[in-house]
Structures are given as C-alpha cells and as structure tokens.
Scaffold this motif. Structure first.
Motif, PDB file in Angstrom:
ATOM      1  N   PHE A 236      50.303  95.041  23.026  1.00  0.00           N
ATOM      2  CA  PHE A 236      49.264  94.413  23.569  1.00  0.00           C
ATOM      3  C   PHE A 236      49.885  93.903  24.814  1.00  0.00           C
ATOM      4  CE2 PHE A 236      52.771  91.861  21.982  1.00  0.00           C
ATOM      5  CZ  PHE A 236      52.856  90.800  22.664  1.00  0.00           C
ATOM      6  N   TYR A 237      51.239  93.653  25.021  1.00  0.00           N
ATOM      7  CA  TYR A 237      52.203  92.937  26.253  1.00  0.00           C
ATOM      8  C   TYR A 237      51.702  93.528  27.084  1.00  0.00           C
ATOM      9  CZ  TYR A 237      55.823  90.379  28.403  1.00  0.00           C
ATOM     10  OH  TYR A 237      56.655  89.229  28.821  1.00  0.00           O
ATOM     11  N   ILE A 410      56.889  83.487  23.758  1.00  0.00           N
ATOM     12  CA  ILE A 410      56.415  84.587  23.653  1.00  0.00           C
ATOM     13  C   ILE A 410      58.089  84.967  23.532  1.00  0.00           C
ATOM     14  CG2 ILE A 410      56.665  86.924  24.984  1.00  0.00           C
ATOM     15  CD1 ILE A 410      54.390  86.035  24.343  1.00  0.00           C
ATOM     16  N   ASN A 411      59.094  84.380  24.432  1.00  0.00           N
ATOM     17  CA  ASN A 411      60.925  84.431  24.615  1.00  0.00           C
ATOM     18  C   ASN A 411      60.886  84.816  22.981  1.00  0.00           C
ATOM     19  OD1 ASN A 411      63.414  84.886  25.556  1.00  0.00           O
ATOM     20  ND2 ASN A 411      63.678  82.834  24.472  1.00  0.00           N
ATOM     21  N   GLU A 412      60.538  83.513  22.078  1.00  0.00           N
ATOM     22  CA  GLU A 412      60.679  83.017  20.570  1.00  0.00           C
ATOM     23  C   GLU A 412      60.145  84.402  19.897  1.00  0.00           C
ATOM     24  OE1 GLU A 412      62.198  81.334  17.218  1.00  0.00           O
ATOM     25  OE2 GLU A 412      63.344  81.768  18.985  1.00  0.00           O
ATOM     26  N   THR A 451      48.611  86.774  21.130  1.00  0.00           N
ATOM     27  CA  THR A 451      48.493  87.654  21.766  1.00  0.00           C
ATOM     28  C   THR A 451      46.828  87.255  22.420  1.00  0.00           C
ATOM     29  OG1 THR A 451      46.992  89.446  20.285  1.00  0.00           O
ATOM     30  CG2 THR A 451      49.985  88.607  20.377  1.00  0.00           C
ATOM     31  N   LEU A 452      46.202  86.267  21.885  1.00  0.00           N
ATOM     32  CA  LEU A 452      44.862  86.245  22.489  1.00  0.00           C
ATOM     33  C   LEU A 452      44.446  85.972  23.900  1.00  0.00           C
ATOM     34  CD1 LEU A 452      42.216  86.173  21.286  1.00  0.00           C
ATOM     35  CD2 LEU A 452      42.335  83.708  21.253  1.00  0.00           C
ATOM     36  N   ASP A 453      45.329  85.611  24.491  1.00  0.00           N
ATOM     37  CA  ASP A 453      45.609  85.347  25.894  1.00  0.00           C
ATOM     38  C   ASP A 453      45.726  86.845  26.565  1.00  0.00           C
ATOM     39  OD1 ASP A 453      44.634  82.598  25.891  1.00  0.00           O
ATOM     40  OD2 ASP A 453      46.843  82.040  25.868  1.00  0.00           O
ATOM     41  N   TYR A 454      45.938  88.021  26.212  1.00  0.00           N
ATOM     42  CA  TYR A 454      46.013  88.532  26.792  1.00  0.00           C
ATOM     43  C   TYR A 454      44.572  89.899  26.665  1.00  0.00           C
ATOM     44  CZ  TYR A 454      51.078  87.884  27.188  1.00  0.00           C
ATOM     45  OH  TYR A 454      53.080  87.699  27.033  1.00  0.00           O
ATOM     46  N   TRP A 455      44.580  89.144  25.495  1.00  0.00           N
ATOM     47  CA  TRP A 455      43.013  90.630  25.186  1.00  0.00           C
ATOM     48  C   TRP A 455      42.039  89.979  25.879  1.00  0.00           C
ATOM     49  CZ3 TRP A 455      44.041  95.053  23.970  1.00  0.00           C
ATOM     50  CH2 TRP A 455      45.449  95.139  22.780  1.00  0.00           C
ATOM     51  N   ARG A 456      41.924  88.146  25.996  1.00  0.00           N
ATOM     52  CA  ARG A 456      40.543  87.967  27.184  1.00  0.00           C
ATOM     53  C   ARG A 456      41.296  88.092  28.310  1.00  0.00           C
ATOM     54  NH1 ARG A 456      41.633  81.473  24.846  1.00  0.00           N
ATOM     55  NH2 ARG A 456      40.298  82.113  23.212  1.00  0.00           N
ATOM     56  N   ALA A 462      35.748  86.872  25.101  1.00  0.00           N
ATOM     57  CA  ALA A 462      35.202  86.489  22.957  1.00  0.00           C
ATOM     58  C   ALA A 462      35.527  87.810  22.677  1.00  0.00           C
ATOM     59  CB  ALA A 462      33.878  86.293  22.697  1.00  0.00           C
ATOM     60  N   PRO A 463      36.960  88.476  22.676  1.00  0.00           N
ATOM     61  CA  PRO A 463      37.474  89.518  22.105  1.00  0.00           C
ATOM     62  C   PRO A 463      37.104  89.626  20.550  1.00  0.00           C
ATOM     63  CG  PRO A 463      39.574  88.997  23.242  1.00  0.00           C
ATOM     64  CD  PRO A 463      38.387  87.284  22.933  1.00  0.00           C
TER      65      PRO A 463
END
Length: 578
Positions: A236-237, A410-412, A451-456, A462-463
């Motif tokens: 995802f990243y 993300i760091n945590e 991770t949702l923002d990455y897929w958007r 609306a992934p």
C-alpha cells in the motif's frame, strides 16, 4: 437554574441553536446528495419528541442532541470498522458483553463521548422539560409534521445507492436510517446459507476419509497466526519503505505472497470465518458483519472440525472476551475444543504486544505435550498493530530504524510492524526449540484504516466499493519447523482467502477429502482466484461438489506426500481397504 433555562429558551438562542444544528448536520452528513434526507430526519426526530412531550423548545434541544449522538456513533464505527452503523447492531452488538468490554478497553474516549451526548439528550428532555409548559396545539401540529418529515426523508433518499455504498459511504446521519430498509429483508433467502444447508447431506461419506487421516502417525503440529491489521508496506505505501520492513513478510523463501481478504479496517472475525470455511463470507451481504452470529452451527465442513476428526487437539487463543461478537460460541461450533480468551490469559487489556499472546501460546503447547500425545492445531490472534496509533506501544522498547515516518500514525504503525516481526521470529525460534515438527502459517486479517487515503489516491474516492480493490490485500507466509513441507507453497499473483485453509492442509501433508481436493484443484486452475475465477462454471462446480461429494471432479481422498510420509499414507490406506 431558572435564569439558565430562560437564557436557553430565548428565541434568539433557540434560533442560533437551530442554525448551528443545521450547519452541524451538513458537516456530519458529508454528502450533498443525502443532505435533504438528513435534514428531514432531524426535523422528524424533533417533531416526534414534540408529539410525545408537547414541548417544542425542549424538543429542539433534545432532537439535535439525538442526531448528534447518532452522528458520533456513526463516526466511531466507520472510523474503526469502515462500515456504517446498521439498525441490526442494536440486536447483535449493543448488548454483547464481550463487544462492550472491547469498546471500553480500547476506545474509552469514544465511549465517554457517546455517554456525554446521551446524558446531554436526557438533560434536554428532563431539565428543560420541567420548566416548559406542554402545549396541545404544538402536539397536534407535530402530529402532522412528523409523518410529513418521514415521508419527505424517504422521498429524498437517493435511488441510485447500492447496498455496498449504503454501508461504505461516510454518511454519519442517514446511514443508520437507510439501514432500516434491511429489516424488511431479514427473511430473504441468502445463497450462502442455502449452500450450507445443502451441504449437510454430503457429510455421510466423510467418516472413512477421517479414518485414513487418523492412521497417519507423522502429523505435524500446526500453528496459525492471524495477525491483526498486518499488511506489508510494499502493498500500500507510496513512500520510501523502511529497510527494516523490506521483505519482512516474505517467509523463508523470500517471496511475498499477497492474500485477498473480504474486509477492511475491521471485522477480523469475517476473515477467520472465511479461512476456516473456505467460503466467501461477504456473500452474506449486509449481514456480513454479523457472520459469527448467523453462521453458528451452520458450518459443518470446517478446516477445524476436519483436523479435530483427524486427531488434532484444536485450540483458539483470542485477545478478546469469549462473548465478543459471539466469537467463542462460533469457534466451538466449528470444531475448536479449547477456547482461551482474555480472561484466561489474564491479559491486562485487549491490546497487548504479540509477544504476550505468543508466550501464552507456548505455555499451552508445553502443557499439552506433557499431558496429551495428540498433535496440536493452534489458532492465535494478535493485536499489537490494531488501531489506535496515537500512542507508543511498549514505550520503552527501541526498534531499529525508527522513526520511520514524519506522519505520527504511520510511524507508530510501522514501528508496530517491526515489533511484530521481532516477536514472530522469537516465537518461531521457541516453537522450534520444542523439537516437534511444526508448520507455522501467518497471515494478515485486513488492512488498517490508515491505508485508505493511499487507495483513494490510486483508485478513486470509493475504493472499498470495489471488491477487487488493493485495499483488500494482505499477505501470508509459511515456516516449516523441524519438518519438510509436503508440497511447495503456491505463488500466484494473489491467493484468495478461501484457498488458504486447503493450502495449509496440502503443505502440512494432511490427506484431502474429495471436497478439499476439488478446492485445491480449483485454486490451481483459477490461479488463486475464487469468485473471480476465469474458468467458466468452475465456482458453481465446486459448490455442487460441496453439496454432493459424488459430483466432485475426483471423488477420492488425495494426498501430496513424498518419501516416507507417502509410504506411510499408502500403508494406512491399504490397511483401511483390507
């Protein structure tokens, strides 16, 4: 108190409250197309309160507080489970003690927020109502306004919305009301349940298969780790992946194996059910989130029950309470002999480090080997990577390479991924030191909400509405300890979850029933794809096989052993036939 009430009863203050309330509704609903529906719902709640009390001023405060409470609950559920509230939640979740304990332990600020809003609504109803004189004229007017507002709310509901969009869209007010239409479908036929009902008749021929399995002497222990919210950053990243996490999920052969699941950000139990049943749990439709309740007693051909019939001691370790989303009862219904929950492990919370659960698993393994000569099938759930990520888990523990990102969450999350790799390595080393042939399978249950923002950015707004989205991808890895795998671990572009259980049986060297063999064959023919298999009619053929073993493509017990194990199997089969 009277002065305070007079202040809030001032027409100007009530007018400002309504304006702020209207603005708040728009902010909470988040979708222009459903905003009229949200407004008419709000007015309907206020009108209904007037019908009951005859107090219009009190009802304005009470109605807005109720709508705020609904929006807050919607926000919390969507944020942590990526599924909007459903009216059926009241029946399945609201009074489930395990679920409530989980919420109190992991999301106390949100629970406090809900309680504050609820008490605020009650205060508006009782405190203000005490000082406002009821009006019969207001009540009669509300009797006209209430059904009118309800009718308009229904009329303004967008007709283009599908069930998936109803569940996944971030509509904090209308979603729970939209779900009320599902009440009319409670008795509708569900194909997955019909399939399970058809399967009952096919169980008669399984006994002799189990007999062959029991005669095998060299059955390895099997340990399955379902890793909470674990997904390799490679999936995802879109930033630079920390070198400490590169290849950290690939297993001994350094191969990343993507695994497609059916849920995102929450619903761990949905993934568990799909793994043990080999079925698409999402085919329950809008009832998918309630799978543990609905499927209890219905799955007769589970991976767990088969291994139990093969002579395994089946153990489930849960970081949550036995009653959480009916997990304990469901797991026992599919064949788990021993269920160990948060209470049994004396866990301080529902979210401990993975090492905590692994240490408990090791204790169970050691105790079992002292008192029982059966092989073990152990299923372990972890929790370290679970949200929230706004605090440092194991704050005194230093992880090589941190900080991993300037984004605090993300760091945590990456830090917890790194810790999970260290803990898993330590666990497998300790299991190996027990000198018992063991096959360890680890797989991720779903991706975390962050991770949702990455897929958007990659797939559009609306992934989650697309079941083929990369947001539903995790990974799996297999580690043999003190043993050789009976078959190679398959490497497809992706493996759908429904094939993971039979893959585990195959590589562990356990005989396959005709149904399992057909599922394994389908996996290879369809290149790891289940519902989206490109071979026409193959999925229906497998369903027919599940319902009637005689229709399976090869109605014989199959095995994939080599060398001494194969000779042992042949000898056992020959003895059975004789």
């Amino acid at each position: 108190m009277r002065r305070l009430v007079d202040f809030f009863f001032d027409r100007r203050i009530i007018g400002l409250t309504l304006l702020f309330g209207i603005a708040g509704v728009a902010l909470a609903e988040r979708m222009v197309v459903t905003l009229p529906m949200a407004y008419f719902i709000t007015f309907a709640v206020i009108a209904f309160s007037v019908v009951l009390t005859g107090r219009i001023k009190t009802s304005i405060y009470f109605g807005l507080a109720v709508v705020a409470l609904i929006a807050f609950v919607s926000y919390a559920k969507i944020k942590w489970m990526s599924v909007a509230p459903n009216i059926v939640d009241i029946y399945y979740f609201a009074f489930n003690p395990g679920t409530l304990a989980f919420l109190l332990d992991g999301f106390l600020p949100l629970v406090v927020g809900v309680i504050v809003l609820f008490l605020g609504a009650l205060a508006a109803l009782f405190v203000f109502g005490w000082y406002e004189t009821p009006s019969s004229k207001s009540r009669w007017r509300a009797l006209i306004a209430f059904p009118l507002c309800v009718a308009l709310a229904i009329a303004f509901q967008p007709r283009s919305f599908s069930g998936v969009e109803d569940l996944m869209s971030f509509r904090y007010i209308t979603s729970v009301f939209t779900s009320m239409k599902h009440l009319a479908n409670l008795r509708d036929p569900i194909p997955l349940l019909e399939l399970l009902d058809r399967e009952v008749a096919s169980l008669d021929g399984d006994v002799e298969t189990h007999g062959v399995c029991k005669q095998l002497v060299s059955k390895p222990d099997i340990v399955v780790v379902q890793a909470e919210s674990i997904v390799p950053p490679e999936i995802f990243y879109d930033g630079e992946i920390p070198k400490e996490l590169e290849g950290a999920f690939n297993g001994p052969d350094e191969t990343l194996r993507p695994l497609k699941v059916e849920t995102f950000s929450g619903g761990t139990w949905i993934t568990t059910a799909g793994f043990v049943s080999g079925l698409p749990i999402a085919d329950l439709g809008w009832l998918t989130s309630y799978s543990n309740f609905i499927l209890e007693g219905r799955i007769r051909q589970s991976l767990v029950q088969y291994l139990s019939d093969c002579g395994y001691h089946t153990v489930f370790l849960s970081p949550l309470h036995y009653s959480f989303v009916n997990e304990g009862r469901f797991m026992e219904s599919i064949g788990f002999e021993t269920f160990i929950d948060q209470h049994d492990m004396k866990a301080p919370s529902t979210q401990e480090s993975d090492s905590f659960y692994y240490n408990n698993a090791l204790s169970v393994l050691k105790e079992h080997r002292q008192n029982d000569d059966r092989p073990v099938f152990m299923f372990v759930l972890t929790m370290s990577a679970h949200s929230p990520w706004n605090y440092r888990m194991e704050p005194d523990r230093t992880v090589a390479g941190e900080p991993f990102s300037t984004d605090s969450e993300i760091n945590e999350y990456f830090r917890r991924l790194a810790i999970s790799r260290e803990d898993l390595e330590e666990f497998t080393n300790q299991v190996e030191a027990l000198s018992q042939p063991t096959v360890v399978l680890e797989f991720g249950d779903h991706q975390p909400g962050l991770t949702l923002d990455y897929w958007r950015r990659r797939e559009g707004p609306a992934p989650l509405a697309n079941k083929e989205s990369g947001a539903y991808m995790t990974s799996f890895q297999v580690q043999p300890l003190k043993t050789d795998l009976a078959a190679p671990v398959p490497s497809f572009e992706r493996l759908d979850l429904q094939f993971l259980g039979v893959t585990l049986l195959e590589i562990a060297g356990i005989p396959l029933t005709p149904i399992q063999a057909d599922l394994r064959n389908m996996r290879d023919e369809c290149m790891g794809l289940f519902q989206s298999c490109g071979v026409e009619g193959r999925l229906n053929a497998h369903y027919d096989c599940r319902a009637n073993q005689s229709s399976c493509s090869d109605a014989r017990v199959e095995h994939s052993l080599s060398g001494a194990h194969k000779r042992e199997y042949v000898q056992a089969e020959t003895a059975r036939v004789d």
